[in-house]
Design a protein around this motif. Structure first.
Motif, mmCIF file in Angstrom:
data_model
loop_
_atom_site.group_PDB
_atom_site.id
_atom_site.type_symbol
_atom_site.label_atom_id
_atom_site.label_comp_id
_atom_site.label_asym_id
_atom_site.label_seq_id
_atom_site.Cartn_x
_atom_site.Cartn_y
_atom_site.Cartn_z
ATOM 1 N N ALA A 195 1.007 -1.330 0.107
ATOM 2 C CA ALA A 195 -0.083 -0.055 -0.178
ATOM 3 C C ALA A 195 1.101 1.238 -0.009
ATOM 4 O O ALA A 195 1.838 1.345 0.793
ATOM 5 C CB ALA A 195 -0.854 0.022 1.330
ATOM 6 N N SER A 196 0.688 2.163 -0.898
ATOM 7 C CA SER A 196 1.341 3.446 -0.884
ATOM 8 C C SER A 196 0.755 4.417 -1.694
ATOM 9 O O SER A 196 -0.092 4.133 -2.674
ATOM 10 C CB SER A 196 2.614 3.063 -1.617
ATOM 11 N N SER A 197 0.742 5.761 -1.547
ATOM 12 C CA SER A 197 0.431 6.635 -2.290
ATOM 13 C C SER A 197 1.018 7.157 -3.457
ATOM 14 O O SER A 197 0.674 7.627 -4.404
ATOM 15 C CB SER A 197 0.073 8.010 -1.287
ATOM 16 N N ASN A 198 2.263 6.658 -3.496
ATOM 17 C CA ASN A 198 3.228 6.760 -4.615
ATOM 18 C C ASN A 198 3.488 5.542 -5.412
ATOM 19 O O ASN A 198 3.987 4.856 -4.844
ATOM 20 C CB ASN A 198 4.786 7.300 -4.219
ATOM 21 N N LEU A 199 3.009 5.823 -6.564
ATOM 22 C CA LEU A 199 3.196 4.799 -7.653
ATOM 23 C C LEU A 199 4.482 4.958 -8.681
ATOM 24 O O LEU A 199 4.234 6.345 -9.249
ATOM 25 C CB LEU A 199 2.151 4.394 -8.670
ATOM 26 N N ILE A 200 5.557 4.390 -8.657
ATOM 27 C CA ILE A 200 6.642 4.616 -9.611
ATOM 28 C C ILE A 200 6.418 3.773 -10.955
ATOM 29 O O ILE A 200 6.618 2.375 -10.895
ATOM 30 C CB ILE A 200 7.993 4.141 -8.903
ATOM 31 N N ALA A 201 6.096 4.407 -11.911
ATOM 32 C CA ALA A 201 5.665 3.899 -13.082
ATOM 33 C C ALA A 201 7.108 3.429 -13.939
ATOM 34 O O ALA A 201 7.848 4.203 -14.214
ATOM 35 C CB ALA A 201 4.839 4.730 -14.006
ATOM 36 N N MET A 202 7.069 2.058 -14.237
ATOM 37 C CA MET A 202 8.256 1.539 -15.186
ATOM 38 C C MET A 202 7.687 0.648 -16.209
ATOM 39 O O MET A 202 6.245 0.359 -16.363
ATOM 40 C CB MET A 202 9.072 0.714 -14.247
ATOM 41 N N GLY A 203 8.338 0.279 -17.366
ATOM 42 C CA GLY A 203 8.257 -0.306 -18.385
ATOM 43 C C GLY A 203 7.424 0.539 -19.583
ATOM 44 O O GLY A 203 7.011 1.600 -19.254
ATOM 45 N N GLY A 204 7.441 0.065 -20.663
ATOM 46 C CA GLY A 204 7.204 0.700 -21.746
ATOM 47 C C GLY A 204 5.779 1.156 -21.750
ATOM 48 O O GLY A 204 5.187 2.461 -22.292
ATOM 49 N N SER A 205 4.785 0.296 -21.365
ATOM 50 C CA SER A 205 3.400 0.985 -21.326
ATOM 51 C C SER A 205 3.232 2.004 -20.351
ATOM 52 O O SER A 205 2.446 2.873 -20.649
ATOM 53 C CB SER A 205 2.589 -0.301 -20.957
ATOM 54 N N ALA A 206 3.838 1.981 -19.253
ATOM 55 C CA ALA A 206 3.647 2.949 -18.126
ATOM 56 C C ALA A 206 4.089 4.342 -18.912
ATOM 57 O O ALA A 206 3.771 5.472 -18.437
ATOM 58 C CB ALA A 206 3.976 2.572 -16.816
ATOM 59 N N ARG A 207 5.336 4.164 -19.233
ATOM 60 C CA ARG A 207 6.154 5.437 -19.753
ATOM 61 C C ARG A 207 5.262 5.938 -20.915
ATOM 62 O O ARG A 207 5.166 7.163 -20.877
ATOM 63 C CB ARG A 207 7.521 5.106 -20.441
ATOM 64 N N ALA A 208 4.665 5.225 -21.791
ATOM 65 C CA ALA A 208 3.780 5.628 -23.032
ATOM 66 C C ALA A 208 2.603 6.447 -22.375
ATOM 67 O O ALA A 208 2.169 7.369 -22.817
ATOM 68 C CB ALA A 208 3.329 4.513 -23.807
ATOM 69 N N LEU A 209 1.881 5.942 -21.222
ATOM 70 C CA LEU A 209 1.051 6.788 -20.635
ATOM 71 C C LEU A 209 1.329 8.076 -19.890
ATOM 72 O O LEU A 209 0.611 9.053 -20.152
ATOM 73 C CB LEU A 209 0.299 5.806 -19.608
ATOM 74 N N SER A 210 2.743 8.192 -19.486
ATOM 75 C CA SER A 210 3.016 9.126 -18.914
ATOM 76 C C SER A 210 3.411 10.226 -20.284
ATOM 77 O O SER A 210 3.113 11.449 -20.178
ATOM 78 C CB SER A 210 4.260 8.886 -18.219
#
Length: 480
Positions: A195-210
């Motif tokens: 459980a966390s308020s901060n999600l650290i986005a990795m991987g091609g899909s997550a970076r594409a969303l950013s």
């Protein structure tokens, strides 16, 4: 370790080669990066994980090309890891032997927890400061989570949940009910410790969303590493993307090469975000590759707390070794405090700017400060927030002037007010001028609206340069 190191990350969807160049013990930068969509896991998930001949051949061809690139760049050491598709495959060992026989590149098959660890380890060491968070690395065959807290990785888990896996098993068959059932069952293994308020986005899909959100916002910095956004604000965007038909994807700011798996990636991302209770998303441009590289030079330890590998790399390559500009800048910040009254949080970016303000001279004398500012925006990535990077670049680009150059005006939305910029620009240029005149042992005293400088009484060029420097307030300068 050799100066140049090649790291290959073989996933279910893509194979990536990164060439890291070390400039000093812990200073480094990425010299080159090459990606080939090999789809090693294509057809495997419907066949008990067995790697298919066509996919293996395509991947083998990619390794042959990587071998040629490694020789071209002169990388003397190669670190290669294989992840989900390879570890799931009954014939994975056969493929590893085939690659080694053809290229002499040894693939190390890593388990899911190791993959989670490398991603979290890279994020912890190379993102700007954050107190805690959960890294979520979405790949083609699996998704890894690492709980980062108290300066270490406290928990890690790997889920058989990847974009290619979902595409082949459910999405291509139109089985959305089965897809969500599968996703929810997999995510149920994620315990409360994540459980966390901060999600650290990795991987091609997550970076594409950013990247898509950056495009929507017309965000001024185009580098995704350290980009942050409010998850709840963009949850409706993710829902629209997930529900879009293939022909409708062109309406979204998503690269065409991502069309085939971006909806699957958005589903995984959204469901995990809800599961862990994420409020904010911190995008990580680093992951397994950087984790493997860092592990090889740090042997599992962390980078020193106040050390910035990007700053050190820029200094190693482009700055003068004899510079005292940062020390002058810090001293001037202190001595002028009664006038500017700026918060101490500006000391660090001011000193960074002073250290880097002359690096553009390596490209040419004219417009060297704008060159240096551009180099900062593109090269000062690790352990530096976008706001800090923009501020450092702006201070340098202003070159002592009270206004920001039109070439960098787009940064204004993430910069402090004009008065703050004017003071920081003045202090940086003042320090640069002192350093340019080969001064070292100076004393500063400010009283009765007069700055007294002891140790530079007969420096004519210094006096002339300071006379031309625009002041952000009224005061005199006296040399004694």
């Amino acid at each position: 370790m050799p100066k140049r190191v090649g790291v290959i990350d073989l996933g279910s969807n893509s194979a990536r080669l990164v060439i890291f160049e070390r400039t000093s013990r812990f200073g480094f930068f990425i010299l080159a990066e090459h990606k080939i969509k090999v789809r090693l896991g294509e057809g495997a998930y419907e066949n008990g994980g067995v790697l298919q001949p066509a996919a293996m051949q395509k991947c083998l061809n990619a390794f042959v090309e990587f071998k040629e690139l490694l020789q071209k760049y002169g990388a003397k050491r190669v670190l290669c890891v294989g992840t989900s598709a390879l570890r799931d495959a009954p014939n994975g060992g056969e493929f590893i032997k085939l690659v080694f026989k053809k290229t002499k590149i040894a693939i190390r098959k890593i388990d899911g927890e190791s993959e989670a660890y490398f991603g979290g380890y890279a994020a912890h060491n190379l993102l700007s400061d954050f107190k805690e968070g959960v890294s979520v690395d979405i790949g083609g065959g699996s998704t890894e989570l690492a709980r980062i807290k108290n300066g270490k990785i406290e928990a890690k888990i790997s889920l058989n949940l990847g974009t290619v896996r979902l595409k082949e098993l459910f999405f291509d068959k139109g089985d959305m009910g089965g897809l969500y059932g599968y996703v929810n069952e997999a995510i149920s293994a994620v315990g409360d410790e994540f459980a966390s308020s901060n999600l650290i986005a990795m991987g091609g899909s997550a970076r594409a969303l950013s990247n898509a959100i950056m495009a929507i916002e017309n965000y001024p910095i185009k580098i995704v590493h350290n980009y942050c956004y409010d998850y709840e604000k963009y949850a409706p965007f993710f829902s629209k993307l997930i529900g879009a038909k293939t022909l409708e994807l062109a309406k979204f700011p998503i690269k065409k090469e991502r069309y085939d798996t971006i909806r699957e990636g958005a589903i995984i991302f959204s469901e995990i975000a809800k599961k862990i209770g994420a409020k904010s998303v911190i995008t990580s441009g680093v992951g397994v590759r950087e984790g493997v590289f860092l592990g090889s030079i740090l042997h599992g330890a962390n980078l020193p707390k106040n050390f910035n590998p990007s700053l050190k790399s820029l200094q190693d390559r482009f700055a003068s070794e004899s510079s005292h500009a940062d020390k002058f800048a810090k001293a001037l910040f202190s001595v002028f405090f009664s006038l500017h009254k700026l918060e101490d949080r500006y000391i660090s970016p001011l000193c960074y700017a002073a250290k880097l303000c002359e690096i553009g001279a390596r490209l040419g004398f004219y417009a060297k400060h704008e060159s240096a500012a551009s180099m900062v925006l593109n090269g000062l990535n690790y352990r530096t927030s976008h706001e800090q990077k923009a501020l450092i670049a702006a201070i340098i680009a202003m070159h002592g002037k009270p206004n920001l150059s039109p070439n960098f005006a787009n940064l204004s939305e993430i910069l402090p007010n004009e008065r703050t910029l004017a003071w920081l620009s003045f202090l940086c240029e003042f320090a640069r001028i002192l350093n340019e005149n080969a001064l070292k042992n100076l004393e500063f005293k400010f009283e009765n609206l007069t700055l007294q400088i002891t140790g530079a009484k007969n420096k004519l060029m210094l006096k002339d340069s300071l006379r031309k420097l625009p002041k952000p307030a009224v005061f005199a300068i006296n040399f004694i």
